[in-house]
Design an enzyme around this catalytic site. Structure first.
Site, PDB file in Angstrom:
ATOM      1  N   GLU A  27       0.743 -10.579  -7.356  1.00  0.00           N
ATOM      2  CA  GLU A  27       0.406  -9.197  -7.748  1.00  0.00           C
ATOM      3  C   GLU A  27       1.627  -8.443  -8.289  1.00  0.00           C
ATOM      4  OE1 GLU A  27       0.294  -5.992  -4.991  1.00  0.00           O
ATOM      5  OE2 GLU A  27       0.257  -7.337  -3.259  1.00  0.00           O
ATOM      6  N   LYS A  89      -0.551   2.739 -10.258  1.00  0.00           N
ATOM      7  CA  LYS A  89      -1.109   1.742  -9.338  1.00  0.00           C
ATOM      8  C   LYS A  89      -2.611   1.672  -9.618  1.00  0.00           C
ATOM      9  CE  LYS A  89      -2.070   1.545  -4.396  1.00  0.00           C
ATOM     10  NZ  LYS A  89      -1.994   2.370  -3.181  1.00  0.00           N
ATOM     11  N   VAL A 109      -3.836  -5.851  -4.650  1.00  0.00           N
ATOM     12  CA  VAL A 109      -4.559  -7.067  -4.250  1.00  0.00           C
ATOM     13  C   VAL A 109      -5.944  -7.059  -4.912  1.00  0.00           C
ATOM     14  CG1 VAL A 109      -5.638  -8.248  -2.279  1.00  0.00           C
ATOM     15  CG2 VAL A 109      -3.272  -7.421  -2.111  1.00  0.00           C
ATOM     16  N   ASP A 141     -10.466   6.428   4.735  1.00  0.00           N
ATOM     17  CA  ASP A 141      -9.525   5.691   3.893  1.00  0.00           C
ATOM     18  C   ASP A 141      -9.532   4.206   4.264  1.00  0.00           C
ATOM     19  OD1 ASP A 141      -7.562   4.736   2.289  1.00  0.00           O
ATOM     20  OD2 ASP A 141      -6.088   6.282   2.778  1.00  0.00           O
ATOM     21  N   ALA A 144      -9.678  -0.682  -0.979  1.00  0.00           N
ATOM     22  CA  ALA A 144     -10.599  -1.461  -1.818  1.00  0.00           C
ATOM     23  C   ALA A 144     -10.306  -2.961  -1.708  1.00  0.00           C
ATOM     24  CB  ALA A 144     -10.480  -1.004  -3.272  1.00  0.00           C
ATOM     25  N   LYS A 162       0.288  -4.675   7.585  1.00  0.00           N
ATOM     26  CA  LYS A 162       1.254  -3.880   8.341  1.00  0.00           C
ATOM     27  C   LYS A 162       0.538  -2.996   9.350  1.00  0.00           C
ATOM     28  CE  LYS A 162       5.035  -3.727   5.105  1.00  0.00           C
ATOM     29  NZ  LYS A 162       4.886  -3.599   3.654  1.00  0.00           N
TER      30      LYS A 162
HETATM   31  N1  PSU Z   1       0.838  -3.484   1.873  1.00  0.00           N
HETATM   32  C1  PSU Z   1       2.073  -4.026   1.865  1.00  0.00           C
HETATM   33  N2  PSU Z   1       2.716  -4.171   0.675  1.00  0.00           N
HETATM   34  C2  PSU Z   1       2.136  -3.793  -0.518  1.00  0.00           C
HETATM   35  C3  PSU Z   1       0.822  -3.241  -0.487  1.00  0.00           C
HETATM   36  C4  PSU Z   1       0.209  -3.105   0.719  1.00  0.00           C
HETATM   37  O1  PSU Z   1       2.594  -4.367   2.906  1.00  0.00           O
HETATM   38  O2  PSU Z   1       2.765  -3.928  -1.575  1.00  0.00           O
HETATM   39  C5  PSU Z   1       0.155  -2.861  -1.782  1.00  0.00           C
HETATM   40  C6  PSU Z   1      -0.727  -4.020  -2.289  1.00  0.00           C
HETATM   41  O3  PSU Z   1      -0.720  -3.996  -3.699  1.00  0.00           O
HETATM   42  C7  PSU Z   1      -2.104  -3.628  -1.774  1.00  0.00           C
HETATM   43  C8  PSU Z   1      -2.058  -2.127  -1.950  1.00  0.00           C
HETATM   44  O4  PSU Z   1      -3.176  -4.215  -2.488  1.00  0.00           O
HETATM   45  O5  PSU Z   1      -0.746  -1.768  -1.564  1.00  0.00           O
HETATM   46  C9  PSU Z   1      -3.097  -1.425  -1.111  1.00  0.00           C
HETATM   47  O6  PSU Z   1      -3.129  -0.088  -1.453  1.00  0.00           O
HETATM   48  P1  PSU Z   1      -4.250   0.860  -0.841  1.00  0.00           P
HETATM   49  O7  PSU Z   1      -3.955   0.958   0.615  1.00  0.00           O
HETATM   50  O8  PSU Z   1      -4.100   2.158  -1.554  1.00  0.00           O
HETATM   51  O9  PSU Z   1      -5.565   0.201  -1.114  1.00  0.00           O
HETATM   52 MN    MN Z   2      -6.796   4.181   0.330  1.00  0.00          MN
END
Ligand code: PSU
Ligand code: MN
Length: 306
Positions: A27, A89, A109, A141, A144, A162
């Site tokens: 990614e 993003k 992802v 929240d 996706a 995490k």
């Molecule tokens: N968690 C991590 N490192 C990352 C991400 C998440 O430890 O780089 C990034 C990835 O690209 C993941 C995105 O798909 O954040 C998720 O964002 P959101 O929570 O807004 O869906």
């Molecule tokens: Mn979100």
């Protein structure tokens, strides 16, 4: 190779796919939003090298000038790393608008899985996935990423998620979406910097061959959706649980106090945890990505033999 008018498959990747060789997707949000420059570029180039050395072909995925890219040149990776958080993003809801406008986009992802699937790639290595945020019962929240794991037939290799997230609720949501969570050599869900979460995976598997066979069964039955392989960070790079959890709790509290919301929250928490723990967490992050790239390559190689 593809009749998708927005998709460009990098020549090395197209050739590997034609020949039925193992290909591993990577990614680009991890490059632009997940790590600082220049370590992000260095890591992205090294991870490609590790995949090649393992006998597979890397395909770093991103959106450049409105084109969906399955495979980047080293210059394009450098460009992404340098621009960092200036690049949008891009999640599923953003992809059409960004392409129609001819803009650049960092793929999460979610969108990496989408573009990998458009290109015919079935394996993907990353660091951590998004999940159900703490307090989601109020904010709703939920990343996706969890939806896409339920939709798209790609095996995602990560180091768990995490603890900025509610990991228990993340597992519940994955169960609802029918996504098998595999622990590589472990029954316990790893939590990215830490090998421990106190939560159970669905299946422990001890070899790449076993994982490839499970994915093959899923494909042969025509089941929708992917698989999540969680690979614990190597012991020598794991962080002290108390140190990392304290930093995470502080970062989450600050995000609430500052009213950070929506797509900003994950990059905010990642950057804040990295700041609070100094260089240690960045080192761990880099090493676990390498570890996941090796495992994804092995799984892709085993799958190609079936
Ligand atoms: N968690 C991590 N490192 C990352 C991400 C998440 O430890 O780089 C990034 C990835 O690209 C993941 C995105 O798909 O954040 C998720 O964002 P959101 O929570 O807004 O869906
Ligand atoms: Mn979100």
């Amino acid at each position: 190779m593809s009749n998708n008018p927005f998709l460009d498959i990098y020549p090395e990747v197209a050739e590997a796919l034609r020949a039925g060789k193992p290909v591993v997707a990577l990614e680009s949000t991890i490059i632009s939003h997940g790590m600082p420059y220049p370590q992000n570029v260095e890591t992205a180039l090294n991870v490609e090298k590790i995949i090649r050395e393992s006998g597979a072909v890397p395909a770093t995925i991103a959106i450049i000038g409105g084109r969906l890219k399955a495979g980047l040149s080293p210059e394009e990776i450098e460009y992404f790393g340098k621009k960092g958080r200036e690049i949008a993003k891009v999640s599923r809801r953003d992809i059409a608008a960004i392409c129609a406008r001819g803009e650049d986009g960092a793929t999460t992802v979610t969108t990496t899985m989408m573009i990998a699937h458009m290109a015919g790639i079935q394996f993907f290595a990353t660091g951590g996935i998004g999940g159900v945020h703490r307090g989601a019962e109020k904010t709703m929240d939920i990343s996706a990423d969890l939806e896409e794991l339920g939709n798209i037939p790609v095996t995602v290799v990560c180091a768990g998620a995490k603890a900025i997230l509610d990991l228990g609720l993340t597992l519940e949501y994955l169960e609802t979406r029918g996504v098998p969570v595999i622990g590589f050599g472990t029954e316990e869900l790893p939590a990215f910097y830490s090998r421990h979460s106190g939560l159970q995976v669905d299946y422990r598997m001890d070899s790449a061959k076993e994982i490839a066979a499970a994915f093959h069964a899923q494909q042969a039955m025509g089941l929708k959706g992917g698989m999540l392989v969680t690979n614990p960070i190597p012991e020598e790079y794991a962080m002290d649980d108390a140190v990392i959890n304290q930093a995470i709790d502080q970062a989450v509290a600050e995000s609430v106090a500052q009213g950070i919301k929506g797509k900003e929250i994950t990059p905010f928490l990642l950057a804040r945890v990295a700041e609070l723990t100094g260089g240690d967490s960045l080192d761990s992050n880099i090493q676990l990505v390498y570890n996941n790239a090796r495992l994804a390559s092995e799984i892709a190689k085993e799958y190609a033999k079936i």
